[in-house]
Design an enzyme around this catalytic site. Structure first.
Site, PDB file in Angstrom:
ATOM      1  N   GLU A 107       0.849  -1.194   0.000  1.00  0.00           N
ATOM      2  CA  GLU A 107       0.000   0.000   0.000  1.00  0.00           C
ATOM      3  C   GLU A 107       0.890   1.252   0.000  1.00  0.00           C
ATOM      4  O   GLU A 107       0.727   2.143  -0.826  1.00  0.00           O
ATOM      5  CB  GLU A 107      -0.898  -0.021   1.235  1.00  0.00           C
ATOM      6  N   HIS A 108       1.805   1.320   0.958  1.00  0.00           N
ATOM      7  CA  HIS A 108       2.784   2.409   1.035  1.00  0.00           C
ATOM      8  C   HIS A 108       4.183   1.804   0.875  1.00  0.00           C
ATOM      9  O   HIS A 108       4.520   0.878   1.597  1.00  0.00           O
ATOM     10  CB  HIS A 108       2.750   3.117   2.390  1.00  0.00           C
TER      11      HIS A 108
END
Length: 437
Positions: A335-336
């Site tokens: 996601e990050h």
């Protein structure tokens, strides 16, 4: 944090995915649990939503919709520094999302044969804002600004009721809505909120009615994600956003205190949050572990953080070199993703799969969570291999407008007929031939 040593291995992307840390999430079980909730909302409307709120949230708000005066009061009582920070976050988010707007174009296929590319916003959207272990006014900003920039005319925000706010959503969430000019806000959380947005809640009482929406967006827990999956097709959704995750690709040049702080920042969200370090430096890995121990002792939510960092979804992955590390982070599809290496920009440019990429030592993930100008609603669980973060395109539809003159149609009619005959659909050809004069 456990260590996964991939040095000396040559694995395919699918084999890497099997070896990497990942939260143990059973979406099928969650889907079974939300099915009766959605059925209750669909069958019983406002009364069903109220019963579910009492059962699942242990409270029933005075009305499903937050009164206008409650929204106004939330801004009046908002600390000035929080207000200023939200206003700046909104300003930057608008700039970032305006850059995403596509350009309408007209393409001439031939003299008199035109195809126009239009982008049309959906009419109405429902925006979910979590309210469990923490309040997320930043999620209001991310959801609402993207929809407003896209040109959506009708917005409904929903967030769980809070016992310490008289059954209304968290006051900072309400204040963010007020600052953004959103006055349709509901004190409903979880799967029942998704059902309310998708199916609507009919009624003559505006305080306990909700018109169905066209698209539902926003992050939430596994039950919110399962509910969004269940209503997909009735409405559009952005993605099945799950618990937060961060991967950091780092080499010996990285500052271990920075890396540790960033891993901790996402672990702070939830005991199920995932924090993964991918590095070719055992010295860095050891230094990060020491920093984590020191920093967690001083953290407000140390118990939650320790649970997340010690879970199966978190770990340190040792690789041969940065080239190997790139293969690993692409397989993980975080996601990050932070890149804290020598020549970080060049390394980041080679990343294929990530929800958002944070480049260099001074671009921590929390910058994107709040005020970078990017969107923090991002694909989780490896879905960044095929999904994008929330952006204006979630609220836009591509519509092709085809406009041909008689001469332009005549120019391609014979070829059209050949293709129609090849597919044994001769009436398709006739629809063109009949227009010959």
């Amino acid at each position: 944090m456990r260590t996964i040593d991939l040095r000396g291995t040559t694995l395919s992307p699918s084999e890497l995915r099997d070896r990497l840390p990942r939260a143990e999430v059973d979406i099928e079980v969650a889907t079974e649990r939300v099915a009766p909730i959605l059925a209750t909302v669909r069958a019983d409307g406002a009364e069903g939503v109220r019963r579910l709120s009492e059962e699942l949230d242990q409270m029933v708000p005075h009305s499903l919709r937050v009164p206008r005066e409650v929204l106004a009061r939330s801004v009046e009582t908002l600390p000035e520094d929080v207000r200023e920070a939200l206003v700046e976050a909104i300003r930057r988010a608008r700039l970032g999302h305006e850059a995403q707007l596509p350009t309408e174009r007209t393409t001439a296929m031939a003299d008199g044969g035109l195809v126009h590319q239009r982008w049309v916003p959906v009419r109405r959207v429902g925006l979910y804002v979590p309210g469990g272990l923490a309040a997320y006014p930043s999620s209001v900003v991310m959801n609402v600004v993207a929809a407003q920039v896209a040109g959506v005319e009708s917005l409904a925000v929903t967030s769980p009721p809070q016992k310490d706010n008289d059954g209304w959503p968290d006051p900072t969430i309400l204040a963010a809505c007020e600052l953004l000019g959103v006055d349709e806000v509901y004190a409903v959380g979880g799967a029942q909120a998704v059902g309310m947005l998708a199916y609507g809640v009919p009624g003559d009482d505006a305080a306990n009615a909700c018109e169905p929406v066209d698209v539902v967006t926003g992050p939430g827990n596994i039950y919110v994600a399962a509910a969004k999956r269940a209503v997909m097709g009735v409405v559009g959704i952005d993605a099945e956003a799950g618990t937060t995750e961060i991967a950091v690709l780092a080499d010996a040049t990285a500052d271990p205190a920075f890396v540790a702080a960033d891993l901790i920042s996402q672990a702070e969200h939830d005991p199920a949050a995932a924090s993964v370090l991918v590095t070719d430096s055992t010295e860095l890995a050891d230094a990060v572990a020491a920093q984590i121990e020191e920093q967690v002792r001083q953290a407000k939510h140390s118990e939650r953080i320790r649970a997340a960092l010690g879970g199966p979804q978190s770990g340190v992955v040792l690789v041969d070199d940065i080239e190997h590390g790139l293969q690993v982070v692409d397989a993980y599809a975080a996601e990050h993703l932070e890149v804290q290496t020598a020549d970080a920009a060049a390394v980041a440019a080679r990343v294929r799969n990530a929800g958002a990429i944070f480049v260099g030592p001074y671009t921590p993930v929390p910058l994107g969570d709040y005020i970078a100008g990017s969107n923090h609603v991002l694909p989780t669980g490896g879905t960044a291999r095929f999904a994008s973060g929330l952006n204006v395109h979630a609220y836009l539809r591509s519509v092709q407008v085809v406009e041909y003159t008689a001469a332009a149609l005549e120019e391609v009619t014979d070829r059209l007929c050949v293709l129609a005959e090849a597919e044994d659909l001769p009436a398709h050809g006739t629809a063109a031939v009949i227009r010959r004069r």
